[in-house]
Write a protein that holds these residues in place. Structure first.
Motif, short mmCIF file in Angstrom:
data_model
loop_
_atom_site.label_atom_id
_atom_site.label_comp_id
_atom_site.label_asym_id
_atom_site.label_seq_id
_atom_site.Cartn_x
_atom_site.Cartn_y
_atom_site.Cartn_z
N VAL A 1 0.83 -1.20 0.00
CA VAL A 1 0.00 0.00 0.00
C VAL A 1 0.87 1.25 0.00
N LEU A 2 1.96 1.25 0.76
CA LEU A 2 2.83 2.42 0.80
C LEU A 2 3.43 2.74 -0.56
N ASN A 3 3.64 1.72 -1.37
CA ASN A 3 4.23 1.93 -2.68
C ASN A 3 3.19 2.03 -3.80
N CYS A 4 1.94 2.03 -3.43
CA CYS A 4 0.87 2.17 -4.43
C CYS A 4 0.73 3.66 -4.79
N THR A 5 0.76 3.98 -6.07
CA THR A 5 0.69 5.38 -6.52
C THR A 5 -0.66 5.71 -7.18
N GLN A 6 -1.63 4.81 -7.12
CA GLN A 6 -2.93 5.10 -7.73
C GLN A 6 -3.65 6.16 -6.89
N SER A 7 -4.26 7.10 -7.57
CA SER A 7 -4.88 8.24 -6.89
C SER A 7 -6.40 8.18 -6.87
N ALA A 8 -7.01 7.26 -7.57
CA ALA A 8 -8.48 7.16 -7.58
C ALA A 8 -8.99 6.80 -6.19
N THR A 9 -10.19 7.30 -5.88
CA THR A 9 -10.76 7.04 -4.56
C THR A 9 -10.87 5.54 -4.30
N PHE A 10 -11.35 4.80 -5.26
CA PHE A 10 -11.43 3.35 -5.13
C PHE A 10 -10.67 2.73 -6.29
N HIS A 11 -9.77 1.82 -5.99
CA HIS A 11 -8.99 1.15 -7.03
C HIS A 11 -8.63 -0.25 -6.54
N GLN A 12 -8.21 -1.08 -7.45
CA GLN A 12 -7.89 -2.46 -7.14
C GLN A 12 -6.43 -2.61 -6.74
N HIS A 13 -6.19 -3.47 -5.77
CA HIS A 13 -4.83 -3.89 -5.42
C HIS A 13 -4.69 -5.35 -5.80
N HIS A 14 -3.71 -5.63 -6.62
CA HIS A 14 -3.57 -6.98 -7.16
C HIS A 14 -2.71 -7.85 -6.25
N VAL A 15 -2.96 -7.75 -4.96
CA VAL A 15 -2.28 -8.58 -3.96
C VAL A 15 -3.32 -9.00 -2.94
N ASP A 16 -3.29 -10.25 -2.54
CA ASP A 16 -4.21 -10.75 -1.53
C ASP A 16 -3.61 -10.57 -0.13
N ASN A 17 -4.43 -10.80 0.85
CA ASN A 17 -3.99 -10.77 2.25
C ASN A 17 -3.39 -9.42 2.63
N LEU A 18 -4.05 -8.33 2.26
CA LEU A 18 -3.53 -7.00 2.58
C LEU A 18 -3.82 -6.59 4.02
N TYR A 19 -4.87 -7.13 4.62
CA TYR A 19 -5.18 -6.79 6.01
C TYR A 19 -5.74 -8.02 6.72
N THR A 20 -5.77 -7.95 8.04
CA THR A 20 -6.19 -9.09 8.84
C THR A 20 -6.89 -8.63 10.10
N GLN A 21 -7.56 -9.55 10.78
CA GLN A 21 -8.23 -9.24 12.04
C GLN A 21 -7.20 -8.93 13.12
N ALA A 22 -7.51 -7.92 13.95
CA ALA A 22 -6.59 -7.54 15.03
C ALA A 22 -7.18 -7.82 16.41
N GLY A 23 -8.47 -8.15 16.49
CA GLY A 23 -9.08 -8.45 17.78
C GLY A 23 -8.57 -9.76 18.35
N HIS A 24 -8.57 -9.85 19.66
CA HIS A 24 -8.10 -11.07 20.33
C HIS A 24 -9.26 -12.02 20.57
N PRO A 25 -9.05 -13.33 20.31
CA PRO A 25 -7.94 -13.88 19.54
C PRO A 25 -8.21 -13.75 18.05
N PRO A 26 -7.18 -13.86 17.22
CA PRO A 26 -5.78 -14.14 17.54
C PRO A 26 -4.92 -12.87 17.60
N GLY A 27 -5.57 -11.71 17.50
CA GLY A 27 -4.80 -10.46 17.40
C GLY A 27 -4.37 -9.90 18.74
N HIS A 28 -4.00 -8.61 18.74
CA HIS A 28 -3.36 -7.98 19.90
C HIS A 28 -4.27 -7.00 20.62
N VAL A 29 -5.56 -6.92 20.24
CA VAL A 29 -6.48 -5.94 20.84
C VAL A 29 -7.41 -6.64 21.83
#
Length: 571
Positions: free
Chosen positions: A516-544
């Protein structure tokens, strides 16, 4: 067999910490306002860890802060704008404070590492060198491997699992935050500005940590203590060391308080009390050598039947010369005239040794909560405690926008206590809301409020009134600005019309954050051609961890908001 380089709590060298401090994404695509939030976070966290005595982590944060100002913010494209210059000017005012702290922290960190290295070298002969070399080349795979390179755990402290000790964590945090609030209110009532308050706080801290203390005072105090214990055992006729004779297990950050306690007791009594055995009366004669140093040499004590008490008032009638009477206990306690047995009975109980964990003041019993998890790249994630009622409170505030189909956001603000993060404020910023986005405005007022209240921005919460509970491409870019320097930062999404209606998320790293940091697309909504970009953070299994007993308050920065009706609880 575990390698010495994979031991949790082992001190890290200055070079190891410096390498970690320098390892961050220098990406000028991130908006300047996000970098300014990050700079504030680094500075405030460094101050918190320094006050807690966690010098390794404080050194990393301060070093990263100075690197960020010099290598990133100065050359950022927005730094040349009038708004950017004004914002950076306020950040540069703290540079001298940070450099001064780095200069004083460095010898402390280096000394702790050298002492550990020296003791470790004596044990290294019993280890298999081939296994050590193999461990060096392997990437971290276990908790011990990860913890061994975590600066927050590198200084001696009692490590606890936050998930297993949630009640303790919340209780400690609320007491510490009450203390900080009371101190801040007192200084402001006295008319002290925020900048002056910061200078006094740092100056007051280093008044207790001089260069001499950082270099040699610990060793000198230890040598003096051992000498006194050796003298006491020799006078008692016992050469065996007592079970509590060792202080090598004493956590380094506790030593200043222990030394201050010992110094205070010594000045008050003139003597450091020996331990009292429960099996036999204390023979205070062992204290006499200290008194006899200032007296002329005494003849041997005569037998008990030779004093002739009936002739004491007429020395000339004595059949033999009477030896000078032995100095009484009043040489040590001149105000006492009672017998020795009465003195033993009435003598005040000797103070407990400061190094005894059971008798240490609460401030000396420093606890550190272990990371709740590790990122995909092995970076530690501290536990975050989130008030369980915060979501409902936010939805109540956002209800009007939700009814109209408009998004709304709030900022999760809090602070660090004992290497854990606690959300204590829901900050409602000025914002521009649409059906698909919510953009914060007047970032300066947000930063100013957080600086004045000693708050960190730990993440954000927003609604999806017309969409399901997920992270859109726009959300991912917003989250990357929070998570670039604080990997624990979270994004909470509320979708009241759908199931699930609530989610706590973070970007994966890798692949999410760097992509995401290296993504240069400026449209409000656009596709990222990579899976698993985010995950659950609540416990379990996360840290919240959501906690019912953790209190919070709301502060609304929107024009016309009435914060007087929003009362704090406990904090």
């Amino acid at each position: 067999m575990t390698s010495s380089l994979s031991l949790p709590n082992r001190p890290l060298s200055v070079k190891e910490i410096s390498d970690q401090a320098d390892a961050f994404e220098r990406n000028t695509n991130i908006p300047l306002k996000a970098w300014l939030r990050t700079a504030h976070t680094l500075y405030h966290e460094g101050e918190v860890y320094m006050r807690e005595g966690n010098f390794a982590q404080a050194y990393l944060l301060y070093l990263r802060y100075s690197t960020l100002l010099v290598d990133v913010l100065k050359i950022h494209p927005e730094a040349k704008s009038p708004e950017g210059k004004k914002a950076l000017k306020s950040q540069y005012q703290t540079v001298n404070i940070v450099l001064n702290n780095l200069e004083k922290i460095k010898p402390i960190v280096q000394r702790e590492y050298e002492e550990w290295q020296e003791s470790e070298s004596r044990r290294q002969a019993t280890r298999d060198q081939e296994q050590v070399d193999r461990a060096k080349s392997q990437t971290p795979s276990t908790y011990e491997d990860h913890a061994s390179i975590d600066p927050a755990l590198s200084s001696s402290a009692r490590l606890l699992d936050a998930g297993e000790n949630q009640e303790l964590a919340v209780d400690l945090a609320q007491r510490e935050l009450q203390r900080r609030d009371a101190s801040r209110k007192a200084t402001r009532k006295a008319g002290v500005s925020h900048q002056e308050e910061q200078k006094r706080r740092i100056a007051g801290f280093w008044d207790n940590w001089t260069h001499e203390l950082a270099d040699r005072q610990a060793d000198d105090e230890e040598a003096f203590r051992k000498q006194m214990e050796s003298t006491r055992r020799r006078l008692d006729g016992s050469e065996e060391p007592r079970p509590d004779d060792s202080t090598h297990d004493l956590p380094r950050p506790q030593r200043p308080s222990a030394r201050q306690s010992v110094t205070s007791d010594t000045r008050a009594s003139g003597y450091r009390y020996p331990s009292i055995s429960k099996s036999e009366p204390v023979q205070y004669d062992t204290l006499q050598p200290k008194v006899r140093r200032d007296l002329p040499a005494q003849p041997p004590r005569p037998p008990k039947e030779s004093p002739y008490p009936q002739f004491r008032d007429s020395p000339s009638h004595l059949p033999t010369p009477l030896a000078p009477e032995r100095p009484g206990k009043e040489q040590i306690y001149p105000e006492r005239t009672a017998s020795a047995s009465e003195q033993l009975q009435e003598r005040p109980t000797p103070p407990p040794k400061a190094r005894d964990p059971a008798s240490m003041p609460a401030k000396q019993q420093r606890l550190t909560f272990k990371p709740a998890a590790y990122l995909e790249n092995g970076e530690p994630i501290r536990p975050i405690f989130l008030p369980a009622q915060l979501r409902d409170r936010f939805l109540s505030i956002a209800s009007e926008n939700t009814r109209r189909g408009l998004e709304m956001c709030g900022i999760l603000c809090g602070t660090a206590v004992n290497n854990a993060l606690f959300v204590r404020c829901l900050l409602i910023p000025e914002q521009k809301c649409t059906s698909d986005t919510c953009e914060t405005e007047n970032e300066g007022s947000m930063l100013e409020y957080c600086i004045n209240e000693d708050l960190l921005m730990l993440g954000w919460i927003h609604t999806h009134p017309t969409q399901t509970c997920f992270m859109s491409s726009r959300d991912l870019h917003t989250q990357s600005g929070y998570q670039v320097m604080m990997p624990e930062s979270i994004a909470i999404v509320c979708a009241p019309k759908f199931k699930p209606s609530y989610g706590i998320f973070r970007l994966t790293n890798p692949p999410g954050l760097p992509h995401v940091l290296n993504c240069t697309q400026s449209a409000t909504f656009h596709q990222h051609h990579v899976d698993n970009l985010y995950t659950q953070a609540g416990h379990p299994p996360g840290h919240v961890y959501e906690n019912e007993k953790l209190d919070f308050y709301v502060h609304d920065l929107r024009p016309g908001a009435h914060n007087s009706t929003l009362q704090r609880k406990n904090f």
